[in-house]
Design an enzyme around this catalytic site. Structure first.
Site, mmCIF file in Angstrom:
data_model
loop_
_atom_site.group_PDB
_atom_site.id
_atom_site.type_symbol
_atom_site.label_atom_id
_atom_site.label_comp_id
_atom_site.label_asym_id
_atom_site.label_seq_id
_atom_site.Cartn_x
_atom_site.Cartn_y
_atom_site.Cartn_z
ATOM 1 N N ASP A 81 -4.182 -16.954 64.880
ATOM 2 C CA ASP A 81 -4.820 -15.891 65.657
ATOM 3 C C ASP A 81 -5.148 -16.473 67.023
ATOM 4 O O ASP A 81 -5.222 -17.686 67.183
ATOM 5 C CB ASP A 81 -6.095 -15.392 64.979
ATOM 6 C CG ASP A 81 -6.425 -13.944 65.366
ATOM 7 O OD1 ASP A 81 -6.436 -13.094 64.462
ATOM 8 O OD2 ASP A 81 -6.670 -13.683 66.557
ATOM 9 N N LYS A 104 -11.265 -17.218 65.636
ATOM 10 C CA LYS A 104 -11.185 -16.734 64.254
ATOM 11 C C LYS A 104 -10.584 -17.801 63.337
ATOM 12 O O LYS A 104 -11.001 -17.953 62.193
ATOM 13 C CB LYS A 104 -10.344 -15.446 64.195
ATOM 14 C CG LYS A 104 -11.076 -14.248 64.769
ATOM 15 C CD LYS A 104 -10.269 -12.973 64.681
ATOM 16 C CE LYS A 104 -11.122 -11.806 65.183
ATOM 17 N NZ LYS A 104 -10.371 -10.544 65.268
ATOM 18 N N ASN A 127 -1.086 -17.074 70.562
ATOM 19 C CA ASN A 127 -0.506 -15.741 70.611
ATOM 20 C C ASN A 127 0.994 -15.903 70.377
ATOM 21 O O ASN A 127 1.685 -16.504 71.195
ATOM 22 C CB ASN A 127 -0.791 -15.109 71.982
ATOM 23 C CG ASN A 127 -0.139 -13.750 72.130
ATOM 24 O OD1 ASN A 127 0.573 -13.276 71.238
ATOM 25 N ND2 ASN A 127 -0.384 -13.103 73.253
ATOM 26 N N CYS A 226 -10.203 3.015 70.878
ATOM 27 C CA CYS A 226 -8.883 2.422 70.743
ATOM 28 C C CYS A 226 -8.395 2.601 69.317
ATOM 29 O O CYS A 226 -7.391 3.221 69.066
ATOM 30 C CB CYS A 226 -8.947 0.938 71.093
ATOM 31 S SG CYS A 226 -7.899 0.517 72.472
#
Ligand SMILES: [Zn+2]
Ligand SMILES: [Zn+2]
Lengths: 386, 166
Positions: A81, A104, A127, A226
């Site tokens: 993450d 995380k 990422n 969102c």
């Protein structure tokens, strides 16, 4: 491959376990798991200790899946993450307010190491969708000596199409089985899906399949929000996902190829998604060809070793042997467009249309081929920005 | 084209040239060809905007065309609001669309993911998928960033979250 350690180390809660015991005593953390073996559900529970699983995305589904695998005594857990824990995550399970501000992956590594010190944990803060991230992700899954995958399974617990496409590509390149999971943006439905390169549809064979929530999109109010999320839906999807993982790794029950969850109706549609011979991804088409050859060889071997038995249809043989599930009737063959338009089980729908463009439109509206150099075009664009 | 955009946006996007090369930055050879098409489409789009006096962004890329940045602006009640935006070309482009970020607006609207990535309408990704690989950066700006600014900037002004830059 060096094993990364969680950044804030705490003393382990108990010594590491050498061999799993099935002794039914209060001090044995594995007694209830080993009972599965005693009861005959699982042949060899301890096999789980030799298994490596990569969990991509440590959100509401991934973090819970990671905890389940940790409590089950998985051998090695890779976690990915790029996000940090925030108070806005507290409507979901696993993370706690004191984790806020930590990545995380690190927060999970600390917590999971406490829960079960027998699990080798590797947190990766990255990422995976960027150019660099893709390579780093692939390298982290690859055995440095053999160049082959070093994991038994990759779990996609991400919330966007870009990350899923990335996982699909890396797993096609490594010939790696993976399981996709998802929860709808309105938080009331979800799904899990098994992707076996060459055998099942890859993530690009057909548009992503989701559960129809039964809510009219036009009545859904999206101003100022969102996505919604519920700990219940995410926990349920994590549970369905890891149950499928355990069945796959330990070889019991039926591994469901696609399982949907529509919470408003409590409806659980299932199906198998066949690979698309015209898949846009050339690696997928290669995998399909290789799989066909392998399946035919296996079928021939089978027929040779047991000639007196009536051989079932070739395509079904592999399914029946490896997975023990009923093969869902073939979807109509033909161009991808008509395939996607074909009837799906009630309650399932494609979340995106099939790529399609009228050739004459494309001819008319496409950029004109020109002999300008790349550098000249760049300079021209830059000049317009002055 | 499906619902979700105003008629002006729908008309504009039709005028942006379509791309023909399916290639991402991992395709060493083909990426150069794709990049040329991206630049051509962007140049055409900016020319269109300038011709109709509706210029609303500038853009420039790194040498290999994988990182992009620029300025975008929005006029509201005769005041100009200008922001820097940026994005990377994803490894699996064009299957994956670019994730446009306005870092300076991070935390100022709910229609944004952490790091300042704008939250596109539910209609964007389906339309991108339908037109893959023929939509490019110019289409993403026209169908993604422009409508986002039109929807979110007035809202943020009302909230007092942003101030005019002119
Ligand atoms: Zn495929
Ligand atoms: Zn959103």
């Amino acid at each position: 491959m060096s094993v990364q350690q969680p950044s804030s180390q705490q003393a382990p809660s108990r010594p590491r376990t050498e061999k799993l015991s099935d002794a039914v005593v209060d001090t044995n953390p594995y007694s209830r798991l080993m009972a599965l073996q005693r009861m005959g559900i699982v042949k060899n529970y301890e096999h789980i200790r030799s298994c490596t699983v990569a969990v991509v995305g440590m959100g509401g589904v991934g973090s819970v899946a990671a905890e389940m695998l940790t409590r089950c005594g998985i051998g090695r857990l890779l976690m990915y993450d790029y996000d940090k824990v925030e108070l806005a995550n507290m409507n979901r399970l696993f993370f706690r307010p004191e984790h806020c501000g930590m990545t995380k992956t690190d927060a999970a590594a600390v917590t999971l190491a406490q829960i079960n010190p027998d699990v080798a944990l590797e947190p990766f803060t990255m990422n995976i969708t960027t150019l660099k991230g893709f390579d780093a992700f692939k390298a982290s899954l690859t055995h440095t000596d053999t160049g082959k995958s070093r994991v038994d399974l990759v779990l996609a617990c991400v919330d966007n199409y870009e990350a899923r496409i990335t996982i699909n590509q890396v797993c096609l390149e490594l010939g790696q089985i993976w399981m996709e999971s998802g929860v709808s943006e309105d938080a009331v439905s979800g799904h899990i899906q098994v992707i076996i390169p060459g055998d099942t549809a890859c993530f690009e064979c057909v548009p992503p399949l989701v559960v129809a929530s039964g809510i009219d999109e036009r009545t859904l109010k999206r101003e100022g929000v969102c996505a919604a999320s519920l700990p219940t839906t995410m926990g349920i999807v994590a549970g369905l996902l890891v149950q499928n993982v355990l069945k796959h790794l330990l070889g019991f029950g039926q591994v469901t190829r696609y399982l949907g969850y529509a919470s408003l109706q409590d409806y659980f549609p299932t199906m198998a998604i066949r690979p698309n011979p015209e898949c846009i991804n050339p690696l997928c088409r290669q995998s399909q060809a290789a799989f066909k050859v392998k399946a035919e060889q296996e079928a021939a071997l089978q027929a040779a070793s047991a000639p007196e038995e009536a051989a079932p249809a070739k395509a079904d043989l592999h399914e029946a042997n490896e997975w023990g599930i009923e093969v869902v009737a073939d979807e109509p063959s033909g161009p991808a467009a008509s395939r996607a338009a074909a009837a799906l089980p009630q309650g399932l729908e494609y979340s995106m249309p099939v790529a399609s463009m009228d050739a004459s439109n494309l001819n008319r509206d496409a950029v004109e081929s020109n002999d300008d150099k790349l550098e000249d075009l760049m300079a021209q664009l830059n000049a317009m920005s002055k | 084209m499906s619902a979700g955009w105003d008629s002006e946006t729908k008309e504009t996007v039709k005028k942006i040239p379509l791309l023909t090369i399916r290639a991402g930055p991992r395709d060493k050879e083909e990426w150069g060809k794709r990049l040329k098409e991206e630049l051509q489409a962007l140049i055409k789009y900016i020319q269109l905007n300038k011709a109709t006096d509706s210029d609303w962004f500038t853009i420039t890329s790194g040498k290999d065309g994988t990182t992009w940045e620029g300025k975008c602006w929005y006029i509201h009640n005769l005041h100009k609001y200008e922001f820097s935006f940026e994005f990377d070309i994803p490894a699996t482009y064009p299957a994956a669309s670019p994730e446009i970020k306005i870092p300076e607006l991070d935390g100022k609207t709910a229609k944004m993911y952490r790091g300042g990535a704008i939250c596109l309408t539910v209609h964007f990704k389906p339309l991108w998928a339908k037109n893959c690989p023929h939509f490019g950066i110019a289409h993403a700006l026209c169908l993604g960033l422009a409508p986002w600014l039109a929807a979110e900037i007035p809202f943020m002004i009302d909230e007092g979250a942003i101030k005019t830059s002119s």
